[in-house]
Design an enzyme around this catalytic site. Structure first.
Site, PDB file in Angstrom:
ATOM      1  N   SER B  66      41.057  35.229  35.741  1.00 13.07           N
ATOM      2  CA  SER B  66      42.271  36.051  35.716  1.00 13.07           C
ATOM      3  C   SER B  66      43.074  35.946  37.009  1.00 13.07           C
ATOM      4  CB  SER B  66      41.910  37.513  35.446  1.00 13.07           C
ATOM      5  OG  SER B  66      41.252  38.069  36.566  1.00 13.07           O
ATOM      6  N   LYS B 103      42.002  42.071  41.363  1.00  9.97           N
ATOM      7  CA  LYS B 103      43.392  41.991  40.900  1.00  9.97           C
ATOM      8  C   LYS B 103      44.322  42.150  42.100  1.00  9.97           C
ATOM      9  CE  LYS B 103      42.630  41.712  36.426  1.00  9.97           C
ATOM     10  NZ  LYS B 103      41.301  41.099  36.677  1.00  9.97           N
TER      11      LYS B 103
END
Lengths: 420, 145
Positions: B66, B103
């Site tokens: 990701s 993230k």
């Protein structure tokens, strides 16, 4: 104003360590078990609320644990040790005078200050350790170590204080009256029994007890605790722990051991651990005590427990020498037909390594100094147990199972926490 | 014990180990040759470069892709410093619903989001209802080629 003390104590330390790398455990009841998954040695607040007691044998609360889906962990000492060091390191950066008291507690000595300033200091310590290491701590301030310990207890038990409590200099008698005498630092179970017989039930009673009575029934240590409760500091901040009186190494087996050979192996490896500690302290032992016992919680099985102490002609720190004596002692103690749960060794009569005089009638011991130095170096460099005596065995079926141990998150490249 | 295949376990990480490489104080074009020791200013230690706050620094391993756009690949090791203040645009380890995730933190005009760096992953808007905590700030990626 006199300088004062603070005690910083990690909240439910082992549980907090498990939660740091497993944040999904937040809010759930969690317990950590002793070596070999024997007893409960740490509980989250949720587990405490369920009534799970400290030190309770695991099998006794299995039903409760299953019913409430309590999360159970075997102890992971490499992880706890690493996080403990980090907490102490951060503390050391903030406070110049720190005494690390145990794996999860440290005393701090501070200059006298107003309560508001202390409160702010305590909150800063707490927030910094929480942010940098991720471990929640409580901080208690008091004029003596014993009172700082009590302040810490209040900080922990009464959530309205937000984990920091400053014991007021005057008028804290009501707080002391609410604390059982057995919960005062330095008062053990035997002493608290004696005290109760003398009508002393609370910390306040102990504070106001008669000096002569205390000295007679609890010796000078009891008097010292009482004096500390009065706000007179008797226990200074010492940077180094007092010299060890004895070194014990013992563990419960993962499964019962019935044969002498299995006990031999286990005992030999505990002796090796104790002997390495001995050498690290530059000491020798003049006396070896060996004990073994069956599982006293299994009342229906035949029970046997015994111990023996061997005095050595010549004090030694050699693993091989100590194993030889311990194994001989075990041979005297062993009776067949029992399922043994634990064997252990205590090294006593400790003295400086230099005290040994060559003995006229004793041959020079095997496992001389050079060999032991090499042994310790190899095991420090490559991990405990890399090099060991054959007597310790290789397969070690008696060894700790620790079936529910969390990964070595901070000490092994192969077991790092995984992020998605 | 050590005769079994678990012998691989002796690879321990010693935090005190320093991998030192020589650092030359002058460029190679420095002209007249001098004894080598005149040039050696010190030794470089990767810990010094990548670990500013040892007590607050942890390593984690990445699972998934990701964050490819930030140069973070599957199986990479991240250096995470918990003592740094998480701020806008920092790559962080966040705990979302009890799971640790890496993230990019977006934090502007009262809007807080966790952004992936891969179009296959939608941003995660953080509201007061989302159980989210910033665990630490990522400072380096260790990627093996």
């Amino acid at each position: 104003m006199a300088p004062l003390f603070a005690l910083l104590d990690c909240n439910n330390f082992y549980v907090s360590c498990e939660r740091l790398f497993n944040p999904g455990l937040a809010g759930l009841p969690v317990v950590v078990l002793s070596n070999n998954d024997g007893c409960i040695i740490a509980r989250s607040n949720e587990a405490k609320a369920l009534g799970i007691k400290m030190g309770e044998p695991f099998f006794r609360c299995r039903d409760l644990i299953a019913a409430h889906q309590v999360q159970v962990f075997s102890s992971n000492y490499p992880l706890y040790g690493d996080l403990s060091q980090r907490v102490m390191e951060v503390l050391g950066q903030l406070e110049p005078e720190v005494e690390v008291y145990s794996i999860d507690e440290a005393f701090i000595r501070l200059p006298a200050a107003m309560p508001e300033a202390l409160l702010a200091n305590g909150r800063h310590l707490r927030a910094t350790v929480k942010r940098q290491v991720g471990i929640p701590v409580s901080v208690g301030f008091g004029p003596t170590k014993t009172l700082a310990k009590i302040a810490n207890r209040i900080a922990k038990q009464q959530p309205e204080h937000g984990g920091v409590f400053v014991l007021p200099e005057q008028g804290h008698d009501a707080l002391l009256a609410a604390i059982e005498v057995g919960d005062v630092w330095g008062i053990g179970r035997r002493q608290s029994q004696k005290l109760r017989l003398g009508g002393i039930r609370t910390a306040l009673d102990l504070k106001n007890a008669n000096d002569t009575w205390l000295r007679k029934h609890l010796t000078v240590t009891g008097l010292r605790t009482s004096t500390e409760l009065r706000g007179v500091s008797c226990l200074p901040l010492t940077d180094s722990p007092p010299a060890k009186q004895s070194i014990t190494s013992s563990r419960s087996f993962g499964q019962p051991v019935t044969d002498l050979a299995g006990l031999h192996e286990a005992l030999a490896s505990y002796v090796a651990i104790a002997a390495a500690k001995l050498r690290a302290e530059r000491l020798t032992a003049g006396c070896v005590q060996v004990y073994l016992t069956t599982n006293r919680f299994r009342a229906r099985e035949p029970q046997y427990a015994n111990s023996t102490t061997v005095s050595l002609a010549l004090p030694t720190a050699s693993t091989l020498e100590l194993i030889r004596h311990a194994v001989a002692a075990l041979g005297q103690l062993y009776r067949s037909g029992f399922a043994y749960q634990k064997v252990g060794v205590t090294l006593m009569d400790l003295g400086a390594a230099s005290r040994g005089q060559p003995h006229l009638f004793c041959p020079p011991p095997k496992g001389g100094e050079a060999l032991m130095t090499a042994l310790d170096k190899v095991n420090t460099r490559w991990g405990r147990d890399t090099l060991h005596s054959g007597a310790e065995g290789f397969l070690r079926p008696w060894k700790n199972k620790q079936t529910m141990k969390s990964p070595s998150y901070t000490t092994s490249w192969h077991e790092l926490p995984v992020v998605g | 014990m050590k005769l079994s295949p678990t012998i691989a376990a002796v690879y321990g990480f010693d935090r005190r180990t320093e991998l030192k490489r020589p650092l030359f104080a002058c460029g190679v074009s420095a002209g007249f040759p001098s004894p080598a020791e005149d040039y050696i200013k010190g030794r470089l230690d990767l810990n010094e470069l990548m670990v500013q706050h040892p007590a607050a620094t942890f390593f984690v391993r990445v699972a998934g892709d990701s964050m490819l756009g930030a140069g973070i690949h599957h199986d990479d090791i991240l250096v995470v410093d918990r003592s740094l203040e998480p701020g806008h645009n920092k790559v962080v380890i966040a705990v979302v619903n009890g799971e640790m995730t890496v993230k990019r933190l977006f934090q502007q005009n009262g809007v807080v989001r966790l952004l992936a760096e891969n179009p296959d992953y939608p941003p995660l808007e953080l509201t007061e209802e989302t159980a989210c905590e910033i665990w630490g700030v990522v400072t380096f990626v260790v990627h093996s080629l």
